[in-house]
Design an enzyme around this catalytic site. Structure first.
Site, short mmCIF file in Angstrom:
data_model
loop_
_atom_site.label_atom_id
_atom_site.label_comp_id
_atom_site.label_asym_id
_atom_site.label_seq_id
_atom_site.Cartn_x
_atom_site.Cartn_y
_atom_site.Cartn_z
N MET A 198 -8.48 -14.41 -9.44
CA MET A 198 -8.11 -13.87 -10.75
C MET A 198 -8.81 -12.56 -11.02
O MET A 198 -8.24 -11.62 -11.55
CB MET A 198 -8.49 -14.88 -11.84
CG MET A 198 -8.29 -14.35 -13.26
SD MET A 198 -8.87 -15.54 -14.48
CE MET A 198 -8.67 -14.55 -15.97
N GLY A 199 -10.07 -12.44 -10.64
CA GLY A 199 -10.81 -11.23 -10.92
C GLY A 199 -12.29 -11.42 -10.68
O GLY A 199 -12.70 -11.98 -9.68
N VAL A 229 -16.18 -12.65 -12.15
CA VAL A 229 -16.88 -13.55 -13.06
C VAL A 229 -18.26 -12.99 -13.37
O VAL A 229 -19.02 -12.66 -12.45
CB VAL A 229 -17.03 -14.96 -12.44
CG1 VAL A 229 -17.66 -15.92 -13.45
CG2 VAL A 229 -15.67 -15.48 -11.99
N LYS A 265 -14.75 -14.42 -17.31
CA LYS A 265 -13.84 -14.13 -16.21
C LYS A 265 -12.86 -13.06 -16.66
O LYS A 265 -12.11 -13.26 -17.62
CB LYS A 265 -13.10 -15.40 -15.78
CG LYS A 265 -14.10 -16.51 -15.44
CD LYS A 265 -13.44 -17.81 -15.10
CE LYS A 265 -14.51 -18.88 -14.86
NZ LYS A 265 -13.96 -20.14 -14.42
N ASP A 277 -5.64 -26.37 -8.23
CA ASP A 277 -6.53 -25.86 -7.19
C ASP A 277 -7.87 -26.58 -7.20
O ASP A 277 -8.93 -25.96 -7.13
CB ASP A 277 -6.73 -24.35 -7.35
CG ASP A 277 -7.36 -23.71 -6.12
OD1 ASP A 277 -7.22 -24.27 -5.02
OD2 ASP A 277 -8.01 -22.66 -6.26
#
Length: 498
Positions: free
Chosen positions: A1-2, A4, A18, A112
């Site tokens: 996602m990116g 943290v 996040k 996940d």
């Protein structure tokens, strides 16, 4: 996602912030799904999740803040302390089942669940990142037949791009418990191999204590309807007494000591956690980053039916969909008895004289099972040039590997099987070997479920290609030869991996 970041709220509470990558922030589908998932995630309670405390899906870089849970991940704990015994396995299974009950009751599916998404806190395990995979699924990268997950913990229906329900999380939980016992439910190897085994082969339960094998076997059933619900699993896995010790990690240091964190406020607007302290003076950011480098969530493989996206929360898996993916292992290998490495695979901007244009490329983490290997996934589709030339296919999907192969045709057949075999596939044209004029290898081709698939295997490259719509095997073989010429190149000093 990116990325943290560890930060503090204005009230001094430690949080994990996040922040989405820029390419996700520019995707309206991601924003819409992220907003819906955050709204649902705020309502998730229970003892075994990290609570969502704040978020801003509409910020320039959408962000999500959750309670910070100190402790190692389950994967780190297992690496440090080794497998769990039966008592701790039962406690872990019951705790994760409770977490799934809380998540599913709010209308979310994790998608996940894996050891890297489970923090082993002092008071028991906590499940992280629930709801994020669904938001990532909505992006342009996964707009056709896609699902997120991590091979080895991925349910068969996810691997096949089918509808995913709560039972997929139960499947992943079963694989997590096998890992906690020191095993691998579907062995080790490439992401494609793990996905193939999850769909077609029974799970390896040999690491589990005999008393829990029937329960875990049910969790890992190929049929989602045959798996227990989290509530049923809680009844089956809960320890027989309440006096047994919880799987705590008191002796393990926290992920990052609070002394290393600079005071900051939880973001209230904008992509706060991406700013440095100097940005505060500009009135843009509302949270400082940690004094050390940001905590990066481990990258995992990203797959295009053949194979894993480098996204913080899991592997992108696109199966049976339009697109083009190369799964390439760069590097000469180390075994003296294997053929010399002379060729490798590459992903050009276009193939077949510009008939198919490049859409997206994903570079995967190195495959430690092959020295110096690297994996790629990419999408190609027909261009206006291809349309003018009357090329026979709209989309081309390829999975392949370069390296040093002792039995390349066997590896080719495995790739083709992993691409086509579902157990209910309809074969229109059975497999046939075709030697195209001018080619130095034989191509094996067949038509399955409305798509024509061809593959080759030589000493250094094994590749399977799916063409859509279907065509005659001869036409597909001729196109395969052109693609082979475009993506297979001699290894030079400049291109050889160290």
């Amino acid at each position: 996602m990116g990325t943290v970041y560890l930060a503090r709220s204005r009230g001094g509470r430690t949080v994990a912030v996040k922040v989405a990558r820029p390419e996700l922030a520019s995707d309206p589908h991601f924003r819409a799904r992220f907003r819906a998932e955050v709204d649902a995630a705020r309502s998730v309670g229970g003892f075994h999740t990290a609570q969502v405390v704040d978020a801003d899906p509409d910020a320039p870089a959408p962000w999500l803040a959750t309670a910070y849970i100190p402790g190692p991940t389950l994967s780190t704990l297992l690496a440090d302390r080794g497998p769990m015994d039966e008592a701790r396995l039962r406690l872990l299974g019951a705790a994760l089942a409770e977490a799934l009950v809380a998540i599913h009751d709010c209308g979310l599916i994790h998608r996940d669940l894996k050891p890297g998404n489970i923090i082993m806190a002092d008071d028991g395990p906590r499940v992280l990142d629930f709801g994020i995979a669904r938001a990532l699924e909505s992006t342009r990268l996964t707009s056709t037949g896609a699902a997120f997950g991590t091979p080895g913990f991925l349910a068969p229906e996810q691997a096949q791009g089918l509808e995913v329900g709560c039972a997929a999380d139960v499947f992943a939980l079963g694989a997590v418990l096998v890992a906690a016992a020191g095993g691998h439910a579907f062995g080790e190897g490439t992401p494609m191999a793990l996905m193939y085994r999850a769909v077609h082969e029974p799970a390896d339960l040999s690491a589990l204590p005999q008393s829990v094998r029937p329960v875990i076997a049910a969790c890992l059933s190929k049929d989602p309807a045959q798996r227990p619900t989290p509530k049923q699993l809680l009844d089956l896995m809960a320890p027989r007494t309440a006096a047994e010790p919880a799987p705590h990690t008191a002796a393990h240091p926290p992920t990052l000591h609070s002394a290393a964190v600079s005071p900051a406020r939880t973001p209230t607007a904008g992509p706060a956690a991406t700013r440095t302290p100097s940005a505060e003076a500009e009135g843009v950011a509302h949270a400082q980053t940690v004094t050390a480098t940001p905590q990066q969530t481990p990258r995992s493989a990203n797959v295009r039916t053949g194979l894993p996206t480098a996204v913080a929360t899991g592997a992108l898996i696109v199966l049976g969909a339009a697109g083009y993916g190369i799964y390439a292992s760069m590097g000469p290998g180390a075994d003296d008895d294997l053929p010399r490495a002379t060729h490798e695979l590459t992903i050009p901007q276009s193939i077949v004289q510009g008939s198919y244009g490049w859409d997206v490329e994903h570079r995967l983490p190195p495959d430690t099972s092959r020295k110096g290997s690297t994996h790629y996934s990419a999408n190609y589709s027909v261009t206006s040039t291809g349309t003018e030339k009357g090329v026979p296919f709209r989309t081309v999907y390829v999975s392949g590997e370069s390296g040093r192969f002792s039995d390349p045709e066997h590896d080719r057949d495995s790739l083709m099987d992993a691409m086509t075999r579902t157990g209910q596939e309809a074969v229109t044209d059975p497999p046939r070997t075709i030697r195209v004029p001018g080619s130095d290898v034989d191509f094996r081709c067949e038509t399955v479920d409305g798509a024509t698939v061809c593959g080759w295997g030589d000493a250094n490259t094994t590749v399977a290609i799916k063409f859509s719509p279907s065509a005659s095997l001869e036409v597909a073989a001729a196109e395969t030869r052109k693609i082979r010429d475009d993506i297979r190149r001699p290894i030079t000093t400049a291109s050889t991996s160290p």
